[in-house]
Design an enzyme around this catalytic site. Sequence first.
Site, PDB file in Angstrom:
ATOM      1  N   ASP A 144      56.673  30.588 -68.836  1.00  0.00           N
ATOM      2  CA  ASP A 144      56.902  31.140 -70.179  1.00  0.00           C
ATOM      3  C   ASP A 144      56.343  32.557 -70.194  1.00  0.00           C
ATOM      4  OD1 ASP A 144      54.276  29.968 -69.953  1.00  0.00           O
ATOM      5  OD2 ASP A 144      54.000  30.239 -72.106  1.00  0.00           O
ATOM      6  N   GLU A 156      51.892  28.239 -71.536  1.00  0.00           N
ATOM      7  CA  GLU A 156      50.616  28.894 -71.236  1.00  0.00           C
ATOM      8  C   GLU A 156      50.266  29.943 -72.278  1.00  0.00           C
ATOM      9  OE1 GLU A 156      47.620  31.605 -69.682  1.00  0.00           O
ATOM     10  OE2 GLU A 156      49.640  32.112 -70.292  1.00  0.00           O
TER      11      GLU A 156
HETATM   12  C1  LIG Z   1      46.128  32.205 -75.629  1.00  0.00           C
HETATM   13  N1  LIG Z   1      44.693  32.367 -75.446  1.00  0.00           N
HETATM   14  C2  LIG Z   1      43.789  32.250 -76.431  1.00  0.00           C
HETATM   15  N2  LIG Z   1      42.596  32.443 -75.904  1.00  0.00           N
HETATM   16  C3  LIG Z   1      42.732  32.693 -74.576  1.00  0.00           C
HETATM   17  C4  LIG Z   1      44.048  32.661 -74.298  1.00  0.00           C
HETATM   18  C5  LIG Z   1      44.661  32.862 -72.989  1.00  0.00           C
HETATM   19  C6  LIG Z   1      45.015  34.287 -72.641  1.00  0.00           C
HETATM   20  N3  LIG Z   1      45.264  34.273 -71.213  1.00  0.00           N
HETATM   21  C7  LIG Z   1      45.731  35.313 -70.513  1.00  0.00           C
HETATM   22  O1  LIG Z   1      46.025  36.360 -71.032  1.00  0.00           O
HETATM   23  C8  LIG Z   1      45.877  35.117 -69.033  1.00  0.00           C
HETATM   24  C9  LIG Z   1      45.564  36.368 -68.299  1.00  0.00           C
HETATM   25  N4  LIG Z   1      45.925  36.298 -66.914  1.00  0.00           N
HETATM   26  C10 LIG Z   1      43.856  35.235 -72.928  1.00  0.00           C
HETATM   27  O2  LIG Z   1      42.942  35.361 -72.108  1.00  0.00           O
HETATM   28  O3  LIG Z   1      43.879  35.836 -74.001  1.00  0.00           O
HETATM   29 ZN   LIG Z   2      49.761  34.239 -67.383  1.00  0.00          ZN
HETATM   30 ZN   LIG Z   3      50.024  35.870 -70.243  1.00  0.00          ZN
END
Ligand SMILES: Cn1cncc1C[C@H](NC(=O)CCN)C(=O)O
Ligand SMILES: [Zn+2]
Ligand SMILES: [Zn+2]
Length: 493
Positions: free
Chosen positions: A107, A172
């Site tokens: 996604d 994700e």
């Molecule tokens: C959706 N969400 C809310 N809290 C943390 C997240 C995940 C998000 N993950 C990424 O961006 C992955 C980077 N490789 C973030 O870290 O913000």
């Molecule tokens: Zn990612």
């Molecule tokens: Zn991402």
Amino acid sequence: MSSSSTSALEIEIFQYTDAHQSDFIENLKEWVAVESNSVQPDLRKEVVRMMALAADRLAALGATVNLVNLGSHQLPDGQDLPLPPVILGELGKDPQNPTICFYGHVDVQPAKKEDGWNTDPYTLTEIDGNLYGRGATDNKGPVLAWINAMETFRALKLAMPVNFRFVIEGMEEVGSLGLENLLEEENQCFFSDVDYFVISDNLWLSNKKPALTYGSRGNACFFVEVECGSKDLHSGTFGGIIHEPLMDLITLLDSLVDPTGCIQIPGIYDSVAALREEERKLYKSIEFDLEEHKNNSGVKKFIFGTNEEILLHLWRYPSLSIHGIEGAFHEPGIKTVTPAKVIGKFSIRQVPHMDLLVVKQQVVEHLKAVFSKRNSPNKLKVSKPLGSKPWLADVNDLSYKAARRAIKTVFGEDPDFIRDGSTVPVARMFQTITQKSVMMLPIGAADDGEHSQNEKISRHNYIKGTKLFAAFFLEISKLHRHLHETSHTETNN
Ligand SMILES: Cn1cncc1C[C@H](NC(=O)CCN)C(=O)O
Ligand SMILES: [Zn+2]
Ligand SMILES: [Zn+2]
């Protein structure tokens, strides 16, 4: 120990990879063309279509693919929406081989040309060696690089050096809904013979130097809601005689962080693990180009001026960010309204040994205390809709040793050992649930622009990433077999 020079087998694999660059890029183009945006409910069908494409590709490699139904979830408006299935795939059951479970997601974040893209986000476009498109680096490129590496072994009729397991999801970007339950359910089944987990869903610290990631921060997301009544009000009729919710909320949000970046919530730093001297030294030895990082960000000045302080604040300390206010008038132009209900959204990145429950309590108490000083009759509500814990790996795990060797072979230099300031919740989930080794092996560069306009992966990184994964299969296989033989001999003695 084996030398780091490239073996004949590796040369054969790398030559094949180079010769098939355009096929690999074509595969990525096909995936990027699918607008598998998991954030927008009306595009959910595209996520589902993307899952089917990914499943087909794995099946074409000979993998057994199971599309696991996760049921549905409720949208903020109360509507029920089916979740996309999760792919559990497997290929190989040779007891001599290590079993590697690769996690990735297909996604993507939303993207529109009008957001400021130079090219159509869903048409992979190569400019000056960069492949631009939504999902190119996050995370379709790396997932395909892993698949390309497997395909290379197959095409060359080489024996697979490892057994493969796959977890590929499509939610994700909105918090991996339903995934944790599935991992728990499958822990004794699908995951029972996994030796190592590998995730390639983050970036190097530098634009050029490869990295291996051994930690990521968790995140606690908060909503703070202030409401004065059931309807928006005319500011000419009611302005000046009521307690405006947005004023309350702005005071609340303003109380969270001071201008030096220090979080003002009492007790929030209490359980942050103390910094050891070795750790500080480690940070000093990392090649980190502050100017490059600033250029990548597009801002003029950071709060901190030294590499060490920057890395500490990205990896090692919590940080609080304010993301937005729901219900506040944000469109261009003038509207003389007083919103009746506004919701502030912020999150606090988590580091060892912070506890999500304690953090929530501290946030609630702090906001209540600030609010009570305003003597406002409005209704205050604080909630934590999402929370994930930080992850920290043991860099002595065999997979790190194997990855380091593979990086040296493919890139000709040792990787930086880095942590990541952002959150890959599944890393900690795999670790906690299965108690197995988890590694993050990024192939994207720091300037890839995840979640941003003009996201890209360079052709160089995509192709070398494919080679890296192939070399990693060989290295982990060698190390794992060696360890196995040694322990076997010892048991016999
Ligand atoms: C959706 N969400 C809310 N809290 C943390 C997240 C995940 C998000 N993950 C990424 O961006 C992955 C980077 N490789 C973030 O870290 O913000
Ligand atoms: Zn990612
Ligand atoms: Zn991402």
